[in-house]
Design a protein around this motif. Structure first.
Motif, PDB file in Angstrom:
ATOM      1  N   LYS A 191       0.833  -1.356  -0.081  1.00 24.25           N
ATOM      2  CA  LYS A 191      -0.110   0.105   0.003  1.00 24.25           C
ATOM      3  C   LYS A 191       0.762   1.353   0.050  1.00 24.25           C
ATOM      4  O   LYS A 191       0.360   2.357  -0.436  1.00 24.25           O
ATOM      5  CB  LYS A 191      -0.902  -0.108   1.022  1.00 24.25           C
ATOM      6  CG  LYS A 191      -0.325   0.065   2.527  1.00 24.25           C
ATOM      7  CD  LYS A 191      -1.338  -0.065   3.675  1.00 24.25           C
ATOM      8  CE  LYS A 191      -0.720  -0.156   4.863  1.00 24.25           C
ATOM      9  NZ  LYS A 191      -1.628  -0.143   6.076  1.00 24.25           N
ATOM     10  N   ASP A 192       2.286   1.104   0.397  1.00 23.66           N
ATOM     11  CA  ASP A 192       3.278   2.473   0.246  1.00 23.66           C
ATOM     12  C   ASP A 192       3.816   2.373  -1.128  1.00 23.66           C
ATOM     13  O   ASP A 192       4.656   3.303  -1.129  1.00 23.66           O
ATOM     14  CB  ASP A 192       3.954   2.287   1.353  1.00 23.66           C
ATOM     15  CG  ASP A 192       3.442   2.320   2.758  1.00 23.66           C
ATOM     16  OD1 ASP A 192       2.318   2.944   3.174  1.00 23.66           O
ATOM     17  OD2 ASP A 192       3.660   1.480   3.622  1.00 23.66           O
ATOM     18  N   GLY A 193       3.384   1.619  -1.980  1.00 26.82           N
ATOM     19  CA  GLY A 193       4.167   1.668  -3.338  1.00 26.82           C
ATOM     20  C   GLY A 193       5.353   0.955  -3.558  1.00 26.82           C
ATOM     21  O   GLY A 193       6.043   0.771  -4.547  1.00 26.82           O
ATOM     22  N   LYS A 194       5.886   0.114  -2.514  1.00 25.03           N
ATOM     23  CA  LYS A 194       7.086  -0.652  -2.241  1.00 25.03           C
ATOM     24  C   LYS A 194       6.757  -2.067  -2.943  1.00 25.03           C
ATOM     25  O   LYS A 194       5.832  -2.574  -2.858  1.00 25.03           O
ATOM     26  CB  LYS A 194       7.559  -0.798  -0.925  1.00 25.03           C
ATOM     27  CG  LYS A 194       8.960  -1.612  -0.747  1.00 25.03           C
ATOM     28  CD  LYS A 194       9.104  -1.969   0.518  1.00 25.03           C
ATOM     29  CE  LYS A 194      10.328  -2.910   0.622  1.00 25.03           C
ATOM     30  NZ  LYS A 194      10.711  -3.380   1.980  1.00 25.03           N
ATOM     31  N   ILE A 195       7.731  -2.245  -4.042  1.00 23.23           N
ATOM     32  CA  ILE A 195       7.590  -3.316  -4.708  1.00 23.23           C
ATOM     33  C   ILE A 195       7.841  -4.728  -3.738  1.00 23.23           C
ATOM     34  O   ILE A 195       9.101  -4.612  -3.220  1.00 23.23           O
ATOM     35  CB  ILE A 195       8.343  -3.557  -6.045  1.00 23.23           C
ATOM     36  CG1 ILE A 195       7.970  -2.585  -6.950  1.00 23.23           C
ATOM     37  CG2 ILE A 195       8.465  -4.942  -6.576  1.00 23.23           C
ATOM     38  CD1 ILE A 195       8.684  -2.470  -8.324  1.00 23.23           C
ATOM     39  N   VAL A 196       7.001  -5.648  -3.662  1.00 22.32           N
ATOM     40  CA  VAL A 196       7.160  -6.596  -2.733  1.00 22.32           C
ATOM     41  C   VAL A 196       7.572  -8.049  -3.576  1.00 22.32           C
ATOM     42  O   VAL A 196       8.129  -8.926  -3.001  1.00 22.32           O
ATOM     43  CB  VAL A 196       6.045  -7.157  -1.787  1.00 22.32           C
ATOM     44  CG1 VAL A 196       5.746  -5.741  -0.945  1.00 22.32           C
ATOM     45  CG2 VAL A 196       4.871  -7.138  -2.548  1.00 22.32           C
ATOM     46  N   GLU A 197       7.223  -8.027  -4.821  1.00 19.63           N
ATOM     47  CA  GLU A 197       7.686  -9.154  -5.677  1.00 19.63           C
ATOM     48  C   GLU A 197       7.221  -8.697  -7.156  1.00 19.63           C
ATOM     49  O   GLU A 197       6.381  -7.834  -7.566  1.00 19.63           O
ATOM     50  CB  GLU A 197       6.522 -10.338  -5.303  1.00 19.63           C
ATOM     51  CG  GLU A 197       6.755 -11.762  -6.124  1.00 19.63           C
ATOM     52  CD  GLU A 197       6.123 -12.907  -5.441  1.00 19.63           C
ATOM     53  OE1 GLU A 197       6.313 -14.118  -6.023  1.00 19.63           O
ATOM     54  OE2 GLU A 197       5.161 -12.477  -4.807  1.00 19.63           O
ATOM     55  N   GLU A 198       8.403  -9.255  -7.870  1.00 20.00           N
ATOM     56  CA  GLU A 198       8.186  -8.895  -9.373  1.00 20.00           C
ATOM     57  C   GLU A 198       8.822  -9.688 -10.219  1.00 20.00           C
ATOM     58  O   GLU A 198       9.523 -10.723  -9.835  1.00 20.00           O
ATOM     59  CB  GLU A 198       8.882  -7.383  -9.459  1.00 20.00           C
ATOM     60  CG  GLU A 198      10.225  -7.443  -9.417  1.00 20.00           C
ATOM     61  CD  GLU A 198      10.575  -6.039  -9.856  1.00 20.00           C
ATOM     62  OE1 GLU A 198       9.898  -5.276 -10.592  1.00 20.00           O
ATOM     63  OE2 GLU A 198      11.594  -5.686  -9.195  1.00 20.00           O
TER      64      GLU A 198
END
Length: 127
Positions: A117-124
């Motif tokens: 929700k803070d815009g941090k990529i957690v997986e890609e």
């Protein structure tokens, strides 16, 4: 609802009388013509409770790998899911925001990301 028969499998399950009556009541209350469709809807709704952002991405990826367009894959995989708040589909990129603020971005079967929700990529995954 029309189904692609090449993607269907026939299964046989046993239900006790009470469950059959409950399924039939659901079918009638929802105006569903067939018992099989009522069971499909009930199971589909129940399974949504177990979905995660990653499993939603995997569902869309699977549709893309079957040859569906990005728009169709995102619509079928995300648009009517109970976890999804909004969906935006552009020509070569789709975004879905989940009710908890998580964001899913998909450009292709091997090009996607999940942001918190803070815009941090957690997986890609990048092609």
């Amino acid at each position: 609802m029309a189904y692609d028969k090449s993607r269907l499998q026939r299964r046989v399950y046993l239900f006790d009388n009470d469950m059959v009556e409950r399924i039939d009541g659901f079918r009638r209350d929802q105006g569903i013509m067939s018992e099989a469709e009522a069971v499909r809807r009930l199971v589909g709704e129940a399974l949504q409770a177990y979905d995660t952002p990653r499993s939603l991405v995997q569902r869309v990826r699977g549709l893309l790998l079957l040859g569906e367009s990005l728009a169709v894959a995102v619509f079928e995989g995300l648009a009517q899911h109970r976890l999804v708040e909004t969906v935006e589909i552009k020509t070569d990129l789709a975004h879905a925001t989940l009710k908890d603020g998580t964001r899913i971005n998909i450009a292709g079967p091997m090009d996607w990301s999940i942001e918190d929700k803070d815009g941090k990529i957690v997986e890609e995954s990048k092609a």
